[in-house]
Design an enzyme around this catalytic site. Structure first.
Site, mmCIF file in Angstrom:
data_model
loop_
_atom_site.group_PDB
_atom_site.id
_atom_site.type_symbol
_atom_site.label_atom_id
_atom_site.label_comp_id
_atom_site.label_asym_id
_atom_site.label_seq_id
_atom_site.Cartn_x
_atom_site.Cartn_y
_atom_site.Cartn_z
ATOM 1 N N GLU A 193 -31.787 39.229 2.474
ATOM 2 C CA GLU A 193 -31.449 37.921 3.050
ATOM 3 C C GLU A 193 -32.144 36.867 2.203
ATOM 4 O O GLU A 193 -33.380 36.863 2.111
ATOM 5 C CB GLU A 193 -31.910 37.805 4.511
ATOM 6 C CG GLU A 193 -31.080 38.648 5.473
ATOM 7 C CD GLU A 193 -31.429 38.412 6.934
ATOM 8 O OE1 GLU A 193 -31.805 37.276 7.294
ATOM 9 O OE2 GLU A 193 -31.329 39.380 7.706
ATOM 10 N N GLU A 247 -35.741 43.280 10.207
ATOM 11 C CA GLU A 247 -36.900 42.415 10.501
ATOM 12 C C GLU A 247 -37.731 42.932 11.673
ATOM 13 O O GLU A 247 -38.000 42.203 12.630
ATOM 14 C CB GLU A 247 -36.437 40.972 10.758
ATOM 15 C CG GLU A 247 -35.842 40.327 9.526
ATOM 16 C CD GLU A 247 -35.566 38.831 9.646
ATOM 17 O OE1 GLU A 247 -35.605 38.294 10.766
ATOM 18 O OE2 GLU A 247 -35.296 38.209 8.597
HETATM 19 O O1 AHR Z 1 -29.422 35.231 8.699
HETATM 20 C C1 AHR Z 1 -29.811 34.738 9.946
HETATM 21 C C2 AHR Z 1 -30.941 35.543 10.577
HETATM 22 O O2 AHR Z 1 -32.096 35.384 9.805
HETATM 23 C C3 AHR Z 1 -30.762 37.038 10.628
HETATM 24 O O3 AHR Z 1 -30.068 37.452 11.765
HETATM 25 C C4 AHR Z 1 -32.160 37.540 10.681
HETATM 26 O O4 AHR Z 1 -32.303 38.816 10.113
HETATM 27 C C5 AHR Z 1 -32.962 36.483 9.961
HETATM 28 O O5 AHR Z 1 -34.069 36.088 10.700
#
Ligand code: AHR
Length: 501
Positions: A295, A176
């Site tokens: 994610e 990210e």
């Molecule tokens: O999954 C939780 C968080 O969400 C992770 O650390 C990050 O990559 C995202 O913002």
């Protein structure tokens, strides 16, 4: 009394979308809250094996069926020194984790993660720190992990007891990097150049790696689209995937839009695919960049979830969302989207695996149990193998504030490797049940149907420590077959796995 609707689907094994990629059923273990410590790793636990891994959790992971696990973050990786988690445990430093405001003890690191991967049979997906660190440390880590021996870093691994190289194929180039919350956030140009240089140099060590460049942290990011375009302009020929991250939750009590969250995921995939292909076209490349949706989940980001409540605590309770039945149905719909789009989404990670916005919960020194979201993932991983088929669907619709008119039925069909078929179907209507008509005409005479249904009269029903088995899928006997058509009753707000043999 709610109205009763019907929907119809047809599919043909000759018309496929793609083979289901092995990496579609990935998950994620971050050094965050209790995902690692007292989640997968608790040496003092009654069920712990010789490596300190909780056997009760390993058993649930086996049932959940992840195929790949991303590690060690997430936001955590952007401040992580990977060497801290190697070597004798008594010598490992304690460090501040700036991403989540905790103290990291480093008692679990790369070697322990590889033991976890071997114990669960999952493929490792390793992230490198491109926040506080860069090219050199990424190369050191790769040499430590994958080089057989005879060099400083590979011999260090061997001296730590791991004679054989780990052979990690899949690597994330940071995490990210567009997010203002990210340690070492970069502009698209800075990050694109870094990703390209790191990728090209990593390939000098191992040309066979699969490398993931960071895409947008969500479709709502101000730079969404422009970020992907610039990052890929810099790195197109040296990376294989661009990542996508998305989390959903109901906002302002608008549950209808929440039920339709997969619409956003679809648009996200469309946008990233179009952008990646446009960059490829401009560069006159015949290579395709695929999406690693590394994610995805339901996440109540506004809920007080323990973040930074106690400064610099070790493995505090953070992001421990407890999921409802409605959450599980939305989650199932997201899983259906990933399957439907698996021609371009060829890797994905449910974030995360244990305790932190997770399908598996544990108590320190206590039991482990399945959240509601466990079930759609487990069924998809078990029965969603083979080829995704093109589905023609005719469905009633409902109105949402966020996405306009949306089909109540959201479904995907998979031709399984053993000649059977599976339909995953969500009824997204919160009030009206649905009769799903499945045309069996092209399925070579198969007409034996079973259905497992996850629903509850209380959309807020949850599994908790006190009541760990409150919600679970049940066999749905409401099926009839007549003249080559199956009729399956789908309750309102339900996730359904229909097997055709
Ligand atoms: O999954 C939780 C968080 O969400 C992770 O650390 C990050 O990559 C995202 O913002």
């Amino acid at each position: 009394m709610a109205e009763h609707h019907s929907a119809r689907i047809e599919f043909d094994p000759r018309f496929t979308v793609a083979d289901v990629p092995e990496r579609l059923f990935g998950s994620f273990v971050e050094h965050l809250g209790r995902c690692v410590y007292t989640g997968i790793y608790e040496p003092g636990h009654a069920t712990a094996n010789a490596d300190g891994l909780r056997q009760d959790v390993l058993d649930l992971i086996a049932e959940l069926g992840p195929t790949m696990v991303r590690y060690p973050g997430g936001n955590f990786v952007s401040g992580y020194r990977w060497e801290d988690g190697t070597g004798p445990k008594e010598d490992r430093p304690r460090r501040l984790d700036l991403a989540w405001g905790t103290t990291e003890t480093n008692q679990f690191g790369l070697g322990e993660f590889m033991k976890f991967c071997r114990a669960t049979g999952v493929e490792p997906n390793m992230a490198v720190n491109l926040g506080t660190r860069g090219l050199q440390e990424a190369l050191d880590l790769l040499e430590y992990a994958n080089h057989p021996g005879g060099t400083y870093w590979s011999d260090l691994r061997r001296s730590h007891g791991d004679e054989e190289p780990y052979g990690i194929k899949l690597w994330c180039l940071g995490n990210e990097m567009d997010g203002p919350w990210q340690i070492g956030q970069k502009t698209a140009h800075e990050y694109g150049r870094t990703a390209d240089q790191v990728a090209r140099s990593m390939r000098y060590i191992d040309p066979e790696l699969d490398l993931v460049a960071c895409g947008s942290s969500s479709r709502g990011m101000p730079e969404f689209g422009a970020w992907e375009a610039e990052v890929l302009t810099q790195s197109y020929e040296s990376v294989d995937y661009i990542s996508a991250h998305a989390y959903y939750q109901p906002r302002d009590g608008d549950f209808k839009s929440f039920m339709a969250s997969a619409q956003d995921m679809e648009l996200f995939i469309d946008g990233v695919t179009a952008t990646a292909d446009a960059v490829g076209a401009k560069l006159k490349s015949d290579k395709k960049i695929n999406i690693s949706f590394d994610e995805w989940n339901v996440w109540y980001q506004d809920a007080p979830t323990g973040e930074r409540e106690e400064p610099w605590a070790v493995a505090p309770r953070q992001l421990e969302n407890v999921y409802s039945t409605m959450d599980a149905v939305v989650f199932g719909s997201l899983m259906i989207t990933l399957l439907r789009r698996c021609d371009r989404v060829t890797a994905a990670c449910l974030a995360q695996l244990v305790n932190v916005i997770a399908p598996i919960m544990t108590e320190p020194d206590g039991p482990a149990w399945r959240q509601t979201t466990f079930f759609p993932f487990a069924e998809a991983s078990k029965y969603g193998r083979g080829k995704v088929l093109r589905v023609n669907a005719d469905s009633p619709a409902f109105e949402t504030e966020k996405y306009g008119t949306v089909d109540a039925l959201h479904s995907v069909a998979v031709a399984n490797e053993d000649g059977t078929f599976t339909v995953f179907a969500v009824n997204r209507d919160l009030e009206s049940p649905l009769t799903l008509e499945i045309d069996l005409g092209s399925l070579g005479g198969l007409s034996d149907l079973t259905c497992s249904t996850l629903t509850d009269e209380d959309p807020d029903a949850k599994n908790t420590l006190a009541e760990p088995t409150r919600v679970a899928p049940v066999a749905n006997g409401d099926i009839t077959v007549k003249d080559g058509v199956a009729y399956v009753e789908l309750p309102a707000m339900s996730w359904n796995t229909i097997r055709i043999a």
